[in-house]
Design a protein around this motif. Structure first.
Motif, PDB file in Angstrom:
ATOM      1  N   GLN A 258       0.835  -1.200   0.000  1.00 23.43           N
ATOM      2  CA  GLN A 258       0.000   0.000   0.000  1.00 23.43           C
ATOM      3  C   GLN A 258       0.872   1.253   0.000  1.00 23.43           C
ATOM      4  O   GLN A 258       1.658   1.460   0.922  1.00 23.43           O
ATOM      5  CB  GLN A 258      -0.919  -0.013   1.227  1.00 23.43           C
ATOM      6  N   LYS A 261       2.104   3.821   3.183  1.00 23.08           N
ATOM      7  CA  LYS A 261       2.072   3.079   4.445  1.00 23.08           C
ATOM      8  C   LYS A 261       3.499   2.709   4.842  1.00 23.08           C
ATOM      9  O   LYS A 261       4.308   2.353   3.977  1.00 23.08           O
ATOM     10  CB  LYS A 261       1.235   1.810   4.273  1.00 23.08           C
ATOM     11  N   GLU A 265       4.930  -1.934   8.292  1.00 21.58           N
ATOM     12  CA  GLU A 265       3.511  -2.309   8.384  1.00 21.58           C
ATOM     13  C   GLU A 265       3.087  -3.090   7.152  1.00 21.58           C
ATOM     14  O   GLU A 265       2.315  -4.052   7.246  1.00 21.58           O
ATOM     15  CB  GLU A 265       2.646  -1.057   8.544  1.00 21.58           C
ATOM     16  N   ASN A 266       3.577  -2.684   5.974  1.00 18.17           N
ATOM     17  CA  ASN A 266       3.280  -3.427   4.752  1.00 18.17           C
ATOM     18  C   ASN A 266       3.810  -4.856   4.840  1.00 18.17           C
ATOM     19  O   ASN A 266       3.137  -5.815   4.437  1.00 18.17           O
ATOM     20  CB  ASN A 266       3.894  -2.716   3.538  1.00 18.17           C
TER      21      ASN A 266
END
Length: 366
Positions: A258, A261, A265-266
């Motif tokens: 994404q 982001k 976290e991805n």
């Protein structure tokens, strides 16, 4: 009366029953050199009273209910040589007060209820060590507070314990501040990414636990962990077979992460949002920080779920001695089988069938 006596050099007053002396009392007596006020309530004495009389040499305020000498810090009495404060209610004296009286040679503080604790340590040290001011009968001053010290001599109080406590406290405080500063700097410069990684790893663990409880399906069949330099092989060899021929739903960095982001976290979402993780390993893969994070997180998931969620594919023949610095990789290879692209040679069909069998364990995404 004082206004009419402009050249008065000496003034004495006793039993003056007034609430407070007017600050302008001596404004017409600039030549006043000796001032005695006794048996009077001077507990509210104002420093402004002494502004008109800077030539004062003798000041006697005995028996005047004075509790503090703080008023002396704000006066300008450069010629004052004799200060008498007998029979007052002084308990604690800040030795810095005497810095505002540079000519002081005679000090009388007899019969004051001194406190014998560390609040008077500075004054006691000043009485013992100063060579200019004679403290009248200073060795006879007695303690009135605390109760345990009543009757003992003020100058006999052990001030070393006060300096020791203060010095030790300063040492401990400065050491703690220095240690915290160094630790904070170290963490910020060297460990901030690891702390962020651990935090997201914990969040991923919670996310996966909730997902399993709800029975929610995975979004992808596999997340492909690879180094950017090997992207050409991924697009040319892997995707046509696994996605095109076999129909697996794959997650790749360049296509499915994404935008905007944080990368950690991805990575977390990709690994825990896929049934399996395929690590495409080369020398550059082993040297990459983010690839190391990906395989570390996938290994953590492997240990947590105790399921076959990790597939290792070697694009290069890497001798064991070159793997020795990579402890996590060596540990994985001891416990798991892996697929080798160079060993497949001309039999790539068999290679991709082996990959298919590894992916089929646990079903497909729907």
């Amino acid at each position: 009366m004082l206004q009419s006596m402009k050249h008065l050099e000496e003034f004495t007053a006793e039993n003056v029953y007034i609430s407070a002396l007017d600050p302008e009392t001596f404004q017409f007596n600039p030549q006043l050199k000796s001032l005695t006020i006794g048996q009077t309530d001077l507990s509210d004495l104002l420093p402004e009273l002494f502004e008109p009389i800077p030539n004062l040499q003798v000041l006697d305020l005995s028996e005047s209910q004075i509790k503090s000498l703080e008023f002396l810090t704000q006066v300008n009495l450069p010629a004052l040589r004799c200060l008498k404060l007998r029979d007052n209610e002084i308990t604690v004296i800040n030795e810095t007060i005497f810095q505002s009286l540079p000519a002081l040679t005679h000090l009388d503080l007899e019969n004051n209820p001194f406190t014998c604790d560390c609040s008077n340590a500075g004054f006691i040290q000043w009485v013992r060590s100063n060579n200019q001011t004679q403290v009248v009968n200073g060795h006879q001053y007695t303690c009135s507070f605390p109760v345990a010290e009543q009757g003992s001599k003020l100058l006999d109080f052990d001030i070393q314990s006060c300096w020791m406590d203060v010095s030790f406290l300063c040492f401990i405080s400065s050491s703690c501040i220095t240690l915290v500063t160094l630790l904070t700097s170290f963490i910020y410069h060297f460990l901030r990414s690891q702390i962020a990684y651990t935090f997201h790893l914990f969040l991923a663990f919670l996310y996966e636990s909730r997902r399993r409880k709800k029975g929610a399906p995975h979004q992808y069949d596999a997340f492909i962990s690879y180094n950017i330099h090997d992207e050409a092989w991924i697009c040319r060899e892997m995707l046509p077979v696994l996605e095109g021929e076999q129909g697996w739903k794959l997650c790749l960095h360049h296509r499915d992460f994404q935008p905007g982001k944080p990368i950690i976290e991805n990575i977390t979402d990709a690994i825990y949002g896929s049934r399996k993780t395929i690590c495409v390993i080369t020398r550059r893969y082993l040297q990459s920080e983010w690839c190391s994070r990906e395989i570390q997180m996938a290994s953590f998931r492997l240990l947590d779920e105790q399921k076959d969620v990790l597939i290792l594919i070697f694009l290069e023949d890497i001798p064991a001695h070159q793997l020795s610095p990579y402890y996590r990789m060596r540990k994985l290879l001891k416990k798991r089988s892996y697929l080798s692209w160079p060993q497949a040679g001309q039999h790539t069909g068999v290679f991709w069938q082996n990959v298919r069998r590894a992916l089929e364990a646990g079903g497909r995404c729907h």
